[in-house]
Scaffold this motif. Structure first.
Motif, PDB file in Angstrom:
ATOM      1  N   LEU A   1       0.815  -1.220   0.000  1.00 42.88           N
ATOM      2  CA  LEU A   1       0.000   0.000   0.000  1.00 42.88           C
ATOM      3  C   LEU A   1       0.847   1.266   0.000  1.00 42.88           C
TER       4      LEU A   1
ATOM      5  N   VAL B   1      -4.616   4.240  -4.127  1.00 46.45           N
ATOM      6  CA  VAL B   1      -5.856   3.774  -3.513  1.00 46.45           C
ATOM      7  C   VAL B   1      -6.967   4.764  -3.829  1.00 46.45           C
TER       8      VAL B   1
ATOM      9  N   PHE C   1      -6.483  -0.344  -5.516  1.00 46.89           N
ATOM     10  CA  PHE C   1      -7.321  -0.847  -4.435  1.00 46.89           C
ATOM     11  C   PHE C   1      -8.416   0.181  -4.202  1.00 46.89           C
TER      12      PHE C   1
ATOM     13  N   ILE D   1     -11.857   1.543  -1.889  1.00 47.60           N
ATOM     14  CA  ILE D   1     -12.755   1.553  -0.736  1.00 47.60           C
ATOM     15  C   ILE D   1     -13.993   2.316  -1.180  1.00 47.60           C
TER      16      ILE D   1
ATOM     17  N   LEU E   1     -13.249  -2.969  -1.133  1.00 46.22           N
ATOM     18  CA  LEU E   1     -13.876  -3.070   0.184  1.00 46.22           C
ATOM     19  C   LEU E   1     -15.076  -2.153   0.186  1.00 46.22           C
TER      20      LEU E   1
ATOM     21  N   PHE F   1      -8.006   0.133   6.341  1.00 41.06           N
ATOM     22  CA  PHE F   1      -6.628  -0.082   5.896  1.00 41.06           C
ATOM     23  C   PHE F   1      -5.978  -1.264   6.605  1.00 41.06           C
TER      24      PHE F   1
ATOM     25  N   THR G   1      -7.621  -3.941   7.366  1.00 44.12           N
ATOM     26  CA  THR G   1      -8.177  -5.056   6.612  1.00 44.12           C
ATOM     27  C   THR G   1      -7.432  -5.246   5.297  1.00 44.12           C
ATOM     28  N   ALA G   2      -7.160  -4.141   4.609  1.00 42.68           N
ATOM     29  CA  ALA G   2      -6.423  -4.203   3.343  1.00 42.68           C
ATOM     30  C   ALA G   2      -5.030  -4.795   3.544  1.00 42.68           C
ATOM     31  N   GLN G   3      -4.357  -4.371   4.601  1.00 41.22           N
ATOM     32  CA  GLN G   3      -3.015  -4.881   4.865  1.00 41.22           C
ATOM     33  C   GLN G   3      -3.037  -6.375   5.153  1.00 41.22           C
TER      34      GLN G   3
ATOM     35  N   PHE H   1      -5.315  -8.478   4.082  1.00 40.87           N
ATOM     36  CA  PHE H   1      -5.662  -9.110   2.807  1.00 40.87           C
ATOM     37  C   PHE H   1      -4.414  -9.305   1.959  1.00 40.87           C
ATOM     38  N   TYR H   2      -3.604  -8.259   1.857  1.00 40.67           N
ATOM     39  CA  TYR H   2      -2.389  -8.352   1.033  1.00 40.67           C
ATOM     40  C   TYR H   2      -1.295  -9.187   1.692  1.00 40.67           C
TER      41      TYR H   2
END
Length: 361
Positions: free
Chosen positions: A70, A75, A133, A135, A159, A325, A327-329, A331-332
């Motif tokens: 990220l 984003v 990505f 949101i 997301l 964020f 959650t994104a981290q 996920f990745y």
């Protein structure tokens, strides 16, 4: 007690342990901000206990997206409604603040101004600008399919926050982050029962149609009243479109057509505050002659509670930045993200409103 949660039975893998220490905090729409933005770092969200997250997990591999750092990414954030309102102000600011905090290379932000066609084109434009990505705060639960398909075609994960979309998880989007809206309606019903001693003629100011928030908050409230308070009669249900001016207008009409109304359930604070104005103009005392319970947790509504013109507020927390964020981290990093990540929400009544005012948005 208002803050008592229902028992949770859904099982899921543990999510977001690193964010579990985040405190909880407050969907609304208003023409004025009224100092409601607050400190976006206050009362950030946390996922509730693992049992509150549900649905099959979605990982980077199953979604089919490329790995991404990220800090070197673009984003995009798509806001649904204009930001001259407390919930949207706090929500957008929280996303911006967290993106800056974790060092996102570039954050693109758009605002659909409550137009579905614009939100679709906004998302498509961000994809054209290289968004890797997304949101999204959906305007409606249906209708975003062209934008979601455009993102999927480019393998860009999505997301959704604060409202669900009626699409396929781990195909059209990774996960939904937000409140349990049915539970909010139930908690509002419990607060109404307490405020009215179980006897009232209630008008419901419905939110806008076409999204799960309105449907779920209505269901939760109506079902709980039916089950627990036979002495409370729901005498009217009319949309105020989540807007203060519309809520006031609808309440003025209801006072004329149904002068025996003794309570109002507003599905967001802004409609509730509009009702306060209409009740005052009719020569009645809001919070006394007509009890008021609403959902959001805006500073203006909590202040009305402090002033005795309101009876309870069930929070709906807009500070999605840290959780989104995080959650994104995860996920990745290869972790599975549940389809639904339910957040913590507080409640305000006359026992805690004054001391909690600073944490409202």
């Amino acid at each position: 007690m208002m803050t008592q949660r229902r028992s949770r039975t859904l099982a899921a893998a543990c999510l977001l342990a690193a964010t579990a220490t985040l405190a909880a905090s407050g969907c609304s729409k208003s023409e004025t901000s009224d100092n409601a933005g607050g400190d976006s770092s206050q009362q950030a969200q946390a996922a509730e206990t693992p049992e509150s997250s549900s649905g099959s997990g979605c990982s980077l591999t199953t979604y089919g997206a490329p790995k991404l750092d990220l800090k070197n990414a673009v984003v995009g954030f798509s806001q649904s409604e204009k930001e001259a309102n407390p919930f949207r102000i706090a929500e957008t600011q929280s996303i911006k603040d967290e993106a800056k905090k974790i060092g996102v290379k570039k954050l693109l932000t758009t605002n659909a101004q409550s137009q579905l066609s614009k939100q679709i084109s906004d998302i498509q434009d961000m994809l054209s600008q290289g968004a890797q990505f997304l949101i999204i705060a959906p305007l409606n639960s249906d209708g975003l399919e062209p934008a979601l398909k455009a993102a999927a075609a480019k393998k860009v994960p999505v997301l959704t926050i604060d409202r669900k979309v009626n699409s396929t998880a781990c195909k059209d989007y990774v996960a939904f982050l937000g409140s349990d809206f049915v539970e909010q309606g139930k908690r509002a019903a419990d607060a109404m029962i307490k405020a009215t001693d179980g006897k009232a003629k209630v008008a419901i100011l419905l939110g806008s149609s076409g999204n799960n928030v309105t449907t779920d908050r209505t269901k939760g409230f109506v079902d709980q009243i039916k089950a627990e308070a036979p002495g409370i009669e729901i005498v009217a249900q009319q949309t105020g479109e989540f807007a203060r001016d519309k809520g006031q207008q609808v309440m003025e009409q209801l006072i004329q057509s149904k002068p025996d109304i003794t309570a109002v359930y507003a599905e967001n604070d802004e409609m509730g505050l509009g009702a306060v104005t209409a009740i005052r103009a009719a020569g009645k005392k809001p919070g006394k002659d007509v009890k008021i319970v609403s959902v959001d947790g805006t500073r203006n509504a909590v202040q009305a509670l402090v002033n005795g013109e309101y009876n309870a507020v069930i929070e709906s927390n807009p500070r999605f930045g840290p959780l989104a964020f995080a959650t994104a981290q995860k996920f990745y990093a290869g972790e599975e993200i549940p389809e639904n990540v339910i957040i913590t929400d507080r409640a305000y009544d006359d026992t805690n409103a004054k001391e909690s005012l600073g944490g409202a948005f």
